[in-house]
Design a protein around this motif. Structure first.
Motif, PDB file in Angstrom:
ATOM      1  N   ARG A  26      -6.988  -5.439  -9.920  1.00  0.00           N
ATOM      2  CA  ARG A  26      -5.840  -4.665 -10.375  1.00  0.00           C
ATOM      3  C   ARG A  26      -4.593  -5.520 -10.187  1.00  0.00           C
ATOM      4  N   MET A  27      -3.825  -5.678 -11.256  1.00  0.00           N
ATOM      5  CA  MET A  27      -2.627  -6.510 -11.148  1.00  0.00           C
ATOM      6  C   MET A  27      -1.594  -6.086 -12.180  1.00  0.00           C
ATOM      7  N   HIS A  28      -0.371  -6.488 -11.917  1.00  0.00           N
ATOM      8  CA  HIS A  28       0.764  -6.225 -12.797  1.00  0.00           C
ATOM      9  C   HIS A  28       1.125  -7.526 -13.501  1.00  0.00           C
ATOM     10  N   LEU A  29       1.503  -7.434 -14.776  1.00  0.00           N
ATOM     11  CA  LEU A  29       1.870  -8.644 -15.508  1.00  0.00           C
ATOM     12  C   LEU A  29       3.055  -9.360 -14.866  1.00  0.00           C
ATOM     13  N   GLN A  30       3.900  -8.608 -14.146  1.00  0.00           N
ATOM     14  CA  GLN A  30       5.021  -9.252 -13.457  1.00  0.00           C
ATOM     15  C   GLN A  30       4.517 -10.197 -12.377  1.00  0.00           C
ATOM     16  N   GLN A  31       3.433  -9.826 -11.712  1.00  0.00           N
ATOM     17  CA  GLN A  31       2.840 -10.720 -10.711  1.00  0.00           C
ATOM     18  C   GLN A  31       2.376 -12.018 -11.363  1.00  0.00           C
ATOM     19  N   VAL A  32       1.717 -11.901 -12.505  1.00  0.00           N
ATOM     20  CA  VAL A  32       1.256 -13.083 -13.235  1.00  0.00           C
ATOM     21  C   VAL A  32       2.442 -13.920 -13.685  1.00  0.00           C
ATOM     22  N   SER A  33       3.456 -13.260 -14.186  1.00  0.00           N
ATOM     23  CA  SER A  33       4.656 -13.952 -14.666  1.00  0.00           C
ATOM     24  C   SER A  33       5.309 -14.758 -13.551  1.00  0.00           C
ATOM     25  N   ASP A  92      -5.953 -14.834  -6.193  1.00  0.00           N
ATOM     26  CA  ASP A  92      -5.699 -14.059  -4.976  1.00  0.00           C
ATOM     27  C   ASP A  92      -4.210 -14.010  -4.659  1.00  0.00           C
ATOM     28  N   THR A  93      -3.536 -15.115  -4.876  1.00  0.00           N
ATOM     29  CA  THR A  93      -2.087 -15.146  -4.647  1.00  0.00           C
ATOM     30  C   THR A  93      -1.371 -14.214  -5.607  1.00  0.00           C
ATOM     31  N   ILE A  94      -1.808 -14.203  -6.849  1.00  0.00           N
ATOM     32  CA  ILE A  94      -1.204 -13.320  -7.847  1.00  0.00           C
ATOM     33  C   ILE A  94      -1.376 -11.864  -7.438  1.00  0.00           C
ATOM     34  N   VAL A  95      -2.586 -11.510  -7.016  1.00  0.00           N
ATOM     35  CA  VAL A  95      -2.884 -10.120  -6.665  1.00  0.00           C
ATOM     36  C   VAL A  95      -2.066  -9.656  -5.460  1.00  0.00           C
ATOM     37  N   SER A  96      -1.830 -10.542  -4.517  1.00  0.00           N
ATOM     38  CA  SER A  96      -1.094 -10.150  -3.303  1.00  0.00           C
ATOM     39  C   SER A  96       0.427 -10.230  -3.482  1.00  0.00           C
ATOM     40  N   HIS A  97       0.896 -10.963  -4.483  1.00  0.00           N
ATOM     41  CA  HIS A  97       2.333 -11.147  -4.693  1.00  0.00           C
ATOM     42  C   HIS A  97       3.001  -9.818  -5.068  1.00  0.00           C
ATOM     43  N   LYS A  98       3.959  -9.373  -4.269  1.00  0.00           N
ATOM     44  CA  LYS A  98       4.700  -8.130  -4.498  1.00  0.00           C
ATOM     45  C   LYS A  98       3.757  -6.945  -4.733  1.00  0.00           C
ATOM     46  N   ALA A  99       2.598  -6.987  -4.080  1.00  0.00           N
ATOM     47  CA  ALA A  99       1.597  -5.945  -4.322  1.00  0.00           C
ATOM     48  C   ALA A  99       2.097  -4.563  -3.918  1.00  0.00           C
ATOM     49  N   ASP A 100       2.777  -4.473  -2.775  1.00  0.00           N
ATOM     50  CA  ASP A 100       3.260  -3.168  -2.320  1.00  0.00           C
ATOM     51  C   ASP A 100       4.303  -2.604  -3.275  1.00  0.00           C
ATOM     52  N   ASN A 145       0.623  -1.366  -5.120  1.00  0.00           N
ATOM     53  CA  ASN A 145       0.174  -0.507  -4.022  1.00  0.00           C
ATOM     54  C   ASN A 145       1.180   0.576  -3.677  1.00  0.00           C
ATOM     55  N   ASN A 146       1.985   0.968  -4.633  1.00  0.00           N
ATOM     56  CA  ASN A 146       3.016   1.962  -4.357  1.00  0.00           C
ATOM     57  C   ASN A 146       2.606   3.363  -4.789  1.00  0.00           C
ATOM     58  N   ARG A 147       1.317   3.581  -4.927  1.00  0.00           N
ATOM     59  CA  ARG A 147       0.796   4.901  -5.268  1.00  0.00           C
ATOM     60  C   ARG A 147       0.124   5.504  -4.039  1.00  0.00           C
ATOM     61  N   ARG A 148       0.508   6.698  -3.651  1.00  0.00           N
ATOM     62  CA  ARG A 148      -0.066   7.331  -2.475  1.00  0.00           C
ATOM     63  C   ARG A 148      -1.503   7.741  -2.738  1.00  0.00           C
ATOM     64  N   SER A 149      -2.408   7.316  -1.865  1.00  0.00           N
ATOM     65  CA  SER A 149      -3.816   7.666  -2.016  1.00  0.00           C
ATOM     66  C   SER A 149      -4.224   8.817  -1.103  1.00  0.00           C
ATOM     67  N   GLU A 150      -3.392   9.098  -0.100  1.00  0.00           N
ATOM     68  CA  GLU A 150      -3.716  10.183   0.842  1.00  0.00           C
ATOM     69  C   GLU A 150      -2.419  10.765   1.367  1.00  0.00           C
ATOM     70  N   ILE A 151      -2.371  12.078   1.497  1.00  0.00           N
ATOM     71  CA  ILE A 151      -1.178  12.772   1.977  1.00  0.00           C
ATOM     72  C   ILE A 151      -1.536  13.571   3.221  1.00  0.00           C
ATOM     73  N   GLU A 152      -0.763  13.397   4.280  1.00  0.00           N
ATOM     74  CA  GLU A 152      -0.954  14.196   5.487  1.00  0.00           C
ATOM     75  C   GLU A 152      -0.025  15.394   5.421  1.00  0.00           C
ATOM     76  N   ILE A 153      -0.610  16.581   5.503  1.00  0.00           N
ATOM     77  CA  ILE A 153       0.182  17.801   5.433  1.00  0.00           C
ATOM     78  C   ILE A 153       0.808  18.074   6.794  1.00  0.00           C
ATOM     79  N   ALA A 154       2.106  18.310   6.778  1.00  0.00           N
ATOM     80  CA  ALA A 154       2.811  18.578   8.038  1.00  0.00           C
ATOM     81  C   ALA A 154       2.383  19.927   8.603  1.00  0.00           C
ATOM     82  N   HIS A 155       2.193  19.989   9.927  1.00  0.00           N
ATOM     83  CA  HIS A 155       1.867  21.256  10.578  1.00  0.00           C
ATOM     84  C   HIS A 155       3.125  22.102  10.683  1.00  0.00           C
TER      85      HIS A 155
END
Length: 436
Positions: free
Chosen positions: A304-311, A356-364, A368-378
């Motif tokens: 999974r990668m963004h064209l900006q990373q490749v650029s 590998d460098t491309i994939v990790s570059h600005k990945a967050d 990786n800026n999509r939430r995969s899990e949400i903790e519900i507040a008590h």
């Protein structure tokens, strides 16, 4: 739009065939049976079929006939083009003889409607035609390779000319997209991936294969290429309805009055495009000399990668990457399975060495800026705070042990035990422990 756009558009072909040739994408027989069953169902629903075309044409008005043509051609910038057609009228006999001389299986007859369409290409759009001739040098070999695999006439290349003016990013007001202008439902029927991140209608190779499969099925329904071409425009249901209204005649020009107005102009424009692209030089129009191809190649990646990373890592302009990879409208390769990425050929090894460098570059930031899990507040009340599984509550004016117990789902006796209280009187400001 300037000539750089057109140069970059050419890149989407380059030597892209190399990666696609590694896969066997020919449809299975059961898939073809299913597709034909769907088309048969479309015939049964002739009276409710929607037209594919979204622009009305009249068979008596040149302006109305060719507004479809004008919209498709509008993307071709002619600012730097030096070609201009010799505006000269030729005898009808010349046009007719030239059409008959074309090495076509598909019949391309001549009449006054075809003549008007030819004049529009030659007289009104000479510079745009020069751009198309240059683009065709790169797209047509790819089209013809796929047409040969499906044993279809090479001249079907000109359908892409009239559908999109060879623009892989073309998008109509009705939602059709790509070189072959597939609607989403038809694209998915023929195996194209269409979602928020990937639109293979804009992929030159994938969409061309889908178009070949669709055209082959349409021809199997009608046994006539002119009718198959007409049904590509308005759907097989409308063609079948026109055949019924014409008393069962199965010839395009016999059912012409009964076709949707949009479709009456479609075959004449196809014939005119065939003429114009083959005889442009006879009218003083040569391929645009300002458009130069950039050699490209393709490879698969499951990352999974963004064209900006490749650029950023490969030092390729982002706009160029988008022209090379029009099937990724959000600039994201989803990953999880192999996806094609097209690059300038000199960047291929660099991509492989630095994936590998491309994939990790600005990945967050980019991926990786999509939430995969949400903790519900008590749920806590007012100023209650938790520590080590225990809630601490600060008593407010008007609180009683009973009201506090009800809020925290416990009993008064539990509150007394947790806080060493012998009675029920509490003062405002005191902190109570809730939980043992």
């Amino acid at each position: 739009m300037n000539k750089v756009l057109f140069i970059l558009t050419l890149l989407s072909l380059g030597v892209c065939l190399s990666a696609y040739a590694q896969t066997d994408s020919l449809p299975a027989m059961d898939s073809l049976i299913y597709e034909n069953a769907v088309l048969d169902s479309m015939l049964a629903q002739a009276d409710t079929m929607d037209f594919r075309a979204d622009i009305s044409m009249s068979d008596t008005s040149e302006n109305n006939i060719l507004c479809f043509f004008d919209e498709a051609m509008a993307w071709l910038d002619t600012t730097d083009c030096t070609s201009s057609g010799i505006i000269t009228d030729l005898p009808d006999s010349v046009y007719k003889a030239r059409l008959q001389a074309l090495p076509f299986v598909i019949e391309v007859p001549y009449n006054h409607v075809v003549r008007e369409c030819i004049h529009r290409y030659i007289k009104g759009s000479g510079r745009q035609l020069a751009k198309l001739c240059r683009l065709s040098e790169y797209y047509f070999p790819m089209f013809q390779d796929m047409l040969e695999r499906y044993e279809l006439p090479y001249e079907l290349c000109y359908l892409a000319v009239i559908e999109s003016a060879l623009n892989p990013a073309a998008h109509s007001r009705m939602g059709a997209a790509g070189l072959w202008q597939f609607m989403p439902s038809t694209g998915r029927l023929y195996g194209l991936e269409i979602n928020s991140l990937v639109d293979e209608r804009r992929d030159p190779i994938r969409s061309t294969e889908a178009a070949c499969r669709y055209l082959k099925n349409l021809h199997s329904l009608f046994g006539d290429w002119n009718l198959a071409i007409a049904s590509y425009n308005c759907g097989p249901g409308n063609v079948n309805k026109a055949i019924r209204r014409a008393g069962g005649k199965r010839d395009f020009w016999s059912i012409y009055p009964y076709l949707p107005r949009e479709t009456r102009g479609y075959l004449p424009i196809f014939i005119a495009a065939s003429y114009a692209m083959n005889y442009a030089d006879q009218h003083g129009i040569c391929p645009d000399p300002d458009m130069r191809p950039i050699v490209t190649d393709t490879l698969y990646t499951s990352q999974r990668m963004h064209l900006q990373q490749v650029s950023d890592i490969l030092k390729i302009d982002l706009a160029e990457l988008r022209r090379l990879n029009p099937q990724y409208p959000k600039d994201v390769l989803p990953g999880g399975k192999p996806y094609i990425i097209c690059l300038p050929i000199e960047k291929i090894d660099l991509f492989i060495d630095n994936e590998d460098t491309i994939v990790s570059h600005k990945a967050d930031e980019l991926i990786n800026n999509r939430r995969s899990e949400i903790e519900i507040a008590h749920r806590t009340n007012n100023s209650g705070k938790r520590a080590n599984g225990v809630t601490y509550y600060k008593v407010r004016q008007g609180d009683t042990l009973g009201s506090i117990a009800r809020r925290h789902h416990c009993t008064v006796k539990q509150l007394q035990r947790w806080n060493n209280l012998s009675g029920t009187n509490i003062r405002s400001g005191r902190t109570l422990r809730i939980g043992g």
